[in-house]
Every structure is written in structure tokens, then in C-alpha cells.
Design a protein around this motif. Sequence first.
Motif, PDB file in Angstrom:
ATOM      1  N   THR A  15      22.771 102.356 -79.360  1.00 25.61           N
ATOM      2  CA  THR A  15      23.097 102.178 -77.946  1.00 25.61           C
ATOM      3  C   THR A  15      24.558 102.525 -77.693  1.00 25.61           C
ATOM      4  OG1 THR A  15      21.451 100.422 -77.809  1.00 25.61           O
ATOM      5  CG2 THR A  15      23.044 100.558 -76.021  1.00 25.61           C
ATOM      6  N   PHE A  16      25.433 102.112 -78.586  1.00 24.30           N
ATOM      7  CA  PHE A  16      26.843 102.473 -78.449  1.00 24.30           C
ATOM      8  C   PHE A  16      27.010 103.988 -78.483  1.00 24.30           C
ATOM      9  CE2 PHE A  16      27.901  98.077 -79.279  1.00 24.30           C
ATOM     10  CZ  PHE A  16      29.102  97.919 -78.616  1.00 24.30           C
ATOM     11  N   GLN A  17      26.242 104.653 -79.325  1.00 27.77           N
ATOM     12  CA  GLN A  17      26.383 106.105 -79.461  1.00 27.77           C
ATOM     13  C   GLN A  17      26.019 106.829 -78.172  1.00 27.77           C
ATOM     14  OE1 GLN A  17      23.872 106.651 -82.869  1.00 27.77           O
ATOM     15  NE2 GLN A  17      25.569 106.484 -84.326  1.00 27.77           N
ATOM     16  N   TRP A  18      24.843 106.543 -77.616  1.00 30.12           N
ATOM     17  CA  TRP A  18      24.461 107.287 -76.423  1.00 30.12           C
ATOM     18  C   TRP A  18      25.170 106.802 -75.166  1.00 30.12           C
ATOM     19  CZ3 TRP A  18      22.278 104.869 -72.318  1.00 30.12           C
ATOM     20  CH2 TRP A  18      21.508 103.728 -72.521  1.00 30.12           C
ATOM     21  N   SER A  19      25.600 105.541 -75.138  1.00 29.04           N
ATOM     22  CA  SER A  19      26.281 105.055 -73.937  1.00 29.04           C
ATOM     23  C   SER A  19      27.685 105.646 -73.786  1.00 29.04           C
ATOM     24  CB  SER A  19      26.350 103.530 -73.933  1.00 29.04           C
ATOM     25  OG  SER A  19      27.165 103.060 -74.986  1.00 29.04           O
ATOM     26  N   THR A  20      28.258 106.148 -74.889  1.00 35.37           N
ATOM     27  CA  THR A  20      29.554 106.816 -74.760  1.00 35.37           C
ATOM     28  C   THR A  20      29.424 108.115 -73.966  1.00 35.37           C
ATOM     29  OG1 THR A  20      29.290 107.903 -76.896  1.00 35.37           O
ATOM     30  CG2 THR A  20      30.536 105.835 -76.879  1.00 35.37           C
ATOM     31  N   LEU A  21      28.242 108.690 -73.930  1.00 36.86           N
ATOM     32  CA  LEU A  21      28.011 109.869 -73.090  1.00 36.86           C
ATOM     33  C   LEU A  21      27.822 109.463 -71.634  1.00 36.86           C
ATOM     34  CD1 LEU A  21      25.540 111.786 -75.426  1.00 36.86           C
ATOM     35  CD2 LEU A  21      27.992 112.190 -75.125  1.00 36.86           C
ATOM     36  N   LEU A  22      27.087 108.396 -71.386  1.00 35.21           N
ATOM     37  CA  LEU A  22      26.847 107.920 -70.028  1.00 35.21           C
ATOM     38  C   LEU A  22      28.138 107.503 -69.337  1.00 35.21           C
ATOM     39  CD1 LEU A  22      24.857 106.829 -67.791  1.00 35.21           C
ATOM     40  CD2 LEU A  22      24.956 104.655 -69.028  1.00 35.21           C
ATOM     41  N   ILE A  23      29.036 106.895 -70.057  1.00 34.22           N
ATOM     42  CA  ILE A  23      30.230 106.317 -69.444  1.00 34.22           C
ATOM     43  C   ILE A  23      31.136 107.383 -68.848  1.00 34.22           C
ATOM     44  CG2 ILE A  23      31.862 106.239 -71.366  1.00 34.22           C
ATOM     45  CD1 ILE A  23      30.964 103.312 -69.074  1.00 34.22           C
ATOM     46  N   TRP A  24      31.014 108.631 -69.325  1.00 38.74           N
ATOM     47  CA  TRP A  24      31.855 109.699 -68.779  1.00 38.74           C
ATOM     48  C   TRP A  24      31.519 110.019 -67.326  1.00 38.74           C
ATOM     49  CZ3 TRP A  24      36.323 110.615 -70.585  1.00 38.74           C
ATOM     50  CH2 TRP A  24      36.584 110.437 -71.936  1.00 38.74           C
ATOM     51  N   LEU A  25      30.300 109.710 -66.883  1.00 35.68           N
ATOM     52  CA  LEU A  25      29.965 109.883 -65.457  1.00 35.68           C
ATOM     53  C   LEU A  25      30.824 108.965 -64.598  1.00 35.68           C
ATOM     54  CD1 LEU A  25      26.073 110.015 -65.721  1.00 35.68           C
ATOM     55  CD2 LEU A  25      27.642 111.928 -65.353  1.00 35.68           C
ATOM     56  N   TYR A  26      31.049 107.748 -65.066  1.00 34.39           N
ATOM     57  CA  TYR A  26      31.864 106.786 -64.322  1.00 34.39           C
ATOM     58  C   TYR A  26      33.344 107.143 -64.409  1.00 34.39           C
ATOM     59  CZ  TYR A  26      27.522 104.329 -63.941  1.00 34.39           C
ATOM     60  OH  TYR A  26      26.228 104.030 -63.643  1.00 34.39           O
ATOM     61  N   ALA A  27      33.757 107.674 -65.538  1.00 31.04           N
ATOM     62  CA  ALA A  27      35.146 108.126 -65.665  1.00 31.04           C
ATOM     63  C   ALA A  27      35.399 109.295 -64.717  1.00 31.04           C
ATOM     64  CB  ALA A  27      35.446 108.521 -67.109  1.00 31.04           C
ATOM     65  N   ALA A  28      34.456 110.205 -64.632  1.00 31.29           N
ATOM     66  CA  ALA A  28      34.606 111.362 -63.748  1.00 31.29           C
ATOM     67  C   ALA A  28      34.633 110.929 -62.279  1.00 31.29           C
ATOM     68  CB  ALA A  28      33.479 112.355 -63.983  1.00 31.29           C
ATOM     69  N   ALA A  81      35.795 102.686 -81.414  1.00 37.68           N
ATOM     70  CA  ALA A  81      36.371 101.812 -82.444  1.00 37.68           C
ATOM     71  C   ALA A  81      35.279 100.985 -83.117  1.00 37.68           C
ATOM     72  CB  ALA A  81      37.425 100.896 -81.827  1.00 37.68           C
ATOM     73  N   TYR A  82      34.317 100.493 -82.340  1.00 35.53           N
ATOM     74  CA  TYR A  82      33.215  99.722 -82.907  1.00 35.53           C
ATOM     75  C   TYR A  82      32.384 100.598 -83.846  1.00 35.53           C
ATOM     76  CZ  TYR A  82      28.953  96.960 -83.245  1.00 35.53           C
ATOM     77  OH  TYR A  82      27.876  96.271 -83.721  1.00 35.53           O
ATOM     78  N   LEU A  83      32.089 101.799 -83.404  1.00 31.40           N
ATOM     79  CA  LEU A  83      31.288 102.700 -84.234  1.00 31.40           C
ATOM     80  C   LEU A  83      32.005 103.068 -85.526  1.00 31.40           C
ATOM     81  CD1 LEU A  83      29.822 104.953 -81.428  1.00 31.40           C
ATOM     82  CD2 LEU A  83      28.538 103.386 -82.905  1.00 31.40           C
ATOM     83  N   LYS A  84      33.306 103.242 -85.459  1.00 28.66           N
ATOM     84  CA  LYS A  84      34.074 103.574 -86.672  1.00 28.66           C
ATOM     85  C   LYS A  84      34.109 102.412 -87.651  1.00 28.66           C
ATOM     86  CE  LYS A  84      37.314 107.190 -85.549  1.00 28.66           C
ATOM     87  NZ  LYS A  84      38.737 107.555 -85.521  1.00 28.66           N
ATOM     88  N   THR A  85      34.265 101.198 -87.134  1.00 24.32           N
ATOM     89  CA  THR A  85      34.384 100.035 -88.037  1.00 24.32           C
ATOM     90  C   THR A  85      33.054  99.567 -88.590  1.00 24.32           C
ATOM     91  OG1 THR A  85      34.377  98.533 -86.150  1.00 24.32           O
ATOM     92  CG2 THR A  85      36.530  99.189 -86.993  1.00 24.32           C
ATOM     93  N   THR A  86      31.956  99.941 -87.944  1.00 28.03           N
ATOM     94  CA  THR A  86      30.641  99.519 -88.436  1.00 28.03           C
ATOM     95  C   THR A  86      29.900 100.645 -89.135  1.00 28.03           C
ATOM     96  OG1 THR A  86      29.609  99.996 -86.291  1.00 28.03           O
ATOM     97  CG2 THR A  86      30.398  97.749 -86.660  1.00 28.03           C
ATOM     98  N   ARG A  87      30.575 101.746 -89.377  1.00 27.02           N
ATOM     99  CA  ARG A  87      29.949 102.892 -90.047  1.00 27.02           C
ATOM    100  C   ARG A  87      29.554 102.503 -91.465  1.00 27.02           C
ATOM    101  NH1 ARG A  87      33.497 107.927 -89.610  1.00 27.02           N
ATOM    102  NH2 ARG A  87      34.985 106.261 -89.998  1.00 27.02           N
TER     103      ARG A  87
END
Length: 116
Positions: free
Chosen positions: A62-75, A108-114
Motif C-alpha cells: 500500500t505504501f508503494q502504490w500510494s506514493t504514486l497517488l499522492i503526486w496528484l495532490y501535490a500537483a 523512509a518507511y519503505l527503506k527502513t522496512t526493506r
Amino acid sequence: MSAARARAAWLTACACLVALAFLCVAWELFLAPVKPGGSWLALKALPLLAPLFGVLRGRRYTFQWSTLLIWLYAAEGAARAYTDAGLSARLAMLELALALGYFGAAVAYLKTTRAA
């Protein structure tokens, strides 16, 4: 040490995602709606509910794919910060900050839980 960093990143991501959802609703219904009395743009918060429970449970996928979704809100935040004025522009900057904060915390979460 890695577990503490993962927990801090997870808490930050959760806080940013929840705050962003509430901001989207409040912005378009009460704070600075496009039309007086509220706007259907408040529905833009609905896609944020899709990753919410997976993020709250700490699911990596979920963290992986939500990082793509969040760019819509940043834009949207960047565009409206540039084009809007007054309170709406400040809310757009807050939306951009929350989206970028979520992205950074998720990475950061994805890197530390890899897995090693």
C-alpha cells in the motif's frame, strides 16, 4: 534503531495522510470553497481513503502504490498555490506540504522496512 525510524516514518505518513484527507474536505466545504456553500470538489478526498487502512496497518504494498497517488495532490496543491489567492492559496501550500511530507515519510518507511 531501524525499528524506531520505521515507526517514526509510519506515524508521520499516517498523520500526513489523515490530515490531507481532512484538509481536502474542510477546504472545499467550509474554509474556502470554489462556490459559496460548498463544492463537489470535496469528493477529491475519497481516493485518499483507498490507501488509508493499508497505511494504518503498515502494509508495504500500500505504501508503494500510494506514493504514486499522492503526486496528484501535490500537483493540485502546486497549481492552486500558484493560481489561487488568499486563504485558498495558503491551503494549497498546506496541501502540497502534506503530500510531500507523506511521500517522504512513505519512502523512509519503505527503506527502513526493506527485506535484507
